[in-house]
Design a protein around this motif. Sequence first.
Motif, mmCIF file in Angstrom:
data_model
loop_
_atom_site.group_PDB
_atom_site.id
_atom_site.type_symbol
_atom_site.label_atom_id
_atom_site.label_comp_id
_atom_site.label_asym_id
_atom_site.label_seq_id
_atom_site.Cartn_x
_atom_site.Cartn_y
_atom_site.Cartn_z
ATOM 1 N N PRO A 69 29.725 71.050 19.113
ATOM 2 C CA PRO A 69 31.173 71.084 18.948
ATOM 3 C C PRO A 69 31.754 69.716 18.600
ATOM 4 O O PRO A 69 31.308 68.681 19.092
ATOM 5 C CB PRO A 69 31.688 71.542 20.314
ATOM 6 C CG PRO A 69 30.514 72.189 20.966
ATOM 7 C CD PRO A 69 29.308 71.467 20.451
ATOM 8 N N ASP A 124 36.996 71.006 18.121
ATOM 9 C CA ASP A 124 36.564 72.209 18.834
ATOM 10 C C ASP A 124 36.903 72.107 20.321
ATOM 11 O O ASP A 124 37.367 73.074 20.933
ATOM 12 C CB ASP A 124 35.056 72.434 18.668
ATOM 13 C CG ASP A 124 34.651 72.725 17.230
ATOM 14 O OD1 ASP A 124 35.486 73.229 16.446
ATOM 15 O OD2 ASP A 124 33.491 72.442 16.885
ATOM 16 N N ALA A 183 39.394 74.987 22.373
ATOM 17 C CA ALA A 183 38.539 76.001 23.009
ATOM 18 C C ALA A 183 39.083 76.434 24.370
ATOM 19 O O ALA A 183 39.923 75.760 24.963
ATOM 20 C CB ALA A 183 37.127 75.446 23.173
ATOM 21 N N TYR A 195 30.676 79.423 22.723
ATOM 22 C CA TYR A 195 31.000 78.916 21.392
ATOM 23 C C TYR A 195 29.683 78.627 20.680
ATOM 24 O O TYR A 195 29.021 77.641 20.970
ATOM 25 C CB TYR A 195 31.873 77.661 21.475
ATOM 26 C CG TYR A 195 33.289 78.006 21.864
ATOM 27 C CD1 TYR A 195 34.254 78.238 20.891
ATOM 28 C CD2 TYR A 195 33.640 78.170 23.201
ATOM 29 C CE1 TYR A 195 35.552 78.603 21.254
ATOM 30 C CE2 TYR A 195 34.927 78.535 23.560
ATOM 31 C CZ TYR A 195 35.874 78.747 22.575
ATOM 32 O OH TYR A 195 37.145 79.121 22.934
ATOM 33 N N CYS A 254 33.739 81.825 10.608
ATOM 34 C CA CYS A 254 34.170 82.037 11.985
ATOM 35 C C CYS A 254 34.087 83.516 12.309
ATOM 36 O O CYS A 254 34.081 84.365 11.417
ATOM 37 C CB CYS A 254 35.588 81.513 12.228
ATOM 38 S SG CYS A 254 36.854 82.150 11.119
#
Length: 168
Positions: free
Chosen positions: A116, A120, A124, A130, A46
Amino acid sequence: MLRKMSVDSAHSGTEFNPQSTQLILPETILSLMLSHATTTYPEECCGLLLGVFQEGQKAKRVEEGKPMSNVFQKEERYHRFTIDPKEFMEADIGAEARGLEIVGIFHSHPNAPAKPSQYDVSHAWPSLSYVVIEIRNGKPVETRSWVLKDDRTEFVQEKVTMIGDKIG
């Protein structure tokens, strides 16, 4: 305490259309992201994308990539990530000092598609990019960028424009 985003930063109105946004990404930052994904495999990597919002919020120009520590429970890191809150705050403060903002978050999906997950979606923020890196058997396969719709029901794919590094 996190700083408030200005009206001109991240999404602040009803005219935001995620399907018309783009992420402007230098090749060296993509390489940094892919390297981070490779070295953290089989766990999710990440990190943050620091840059500036342009054309309102239609474009996000990335100036820096900041790999972050994944502090999710060790046994779940193969499919989950949480950015270390202290690192997040330090990066945010450092970005602000240089006239930058957090314009996106990147993470990897080990042995899963570059799209995603439902997790996610539920974690978010609209208007940020992203970037999801699909990594299989320790090798990057595909990278895509997504933006969460205002109603937070799903992500839509975002255009990525790759640029070379600045000279001089």
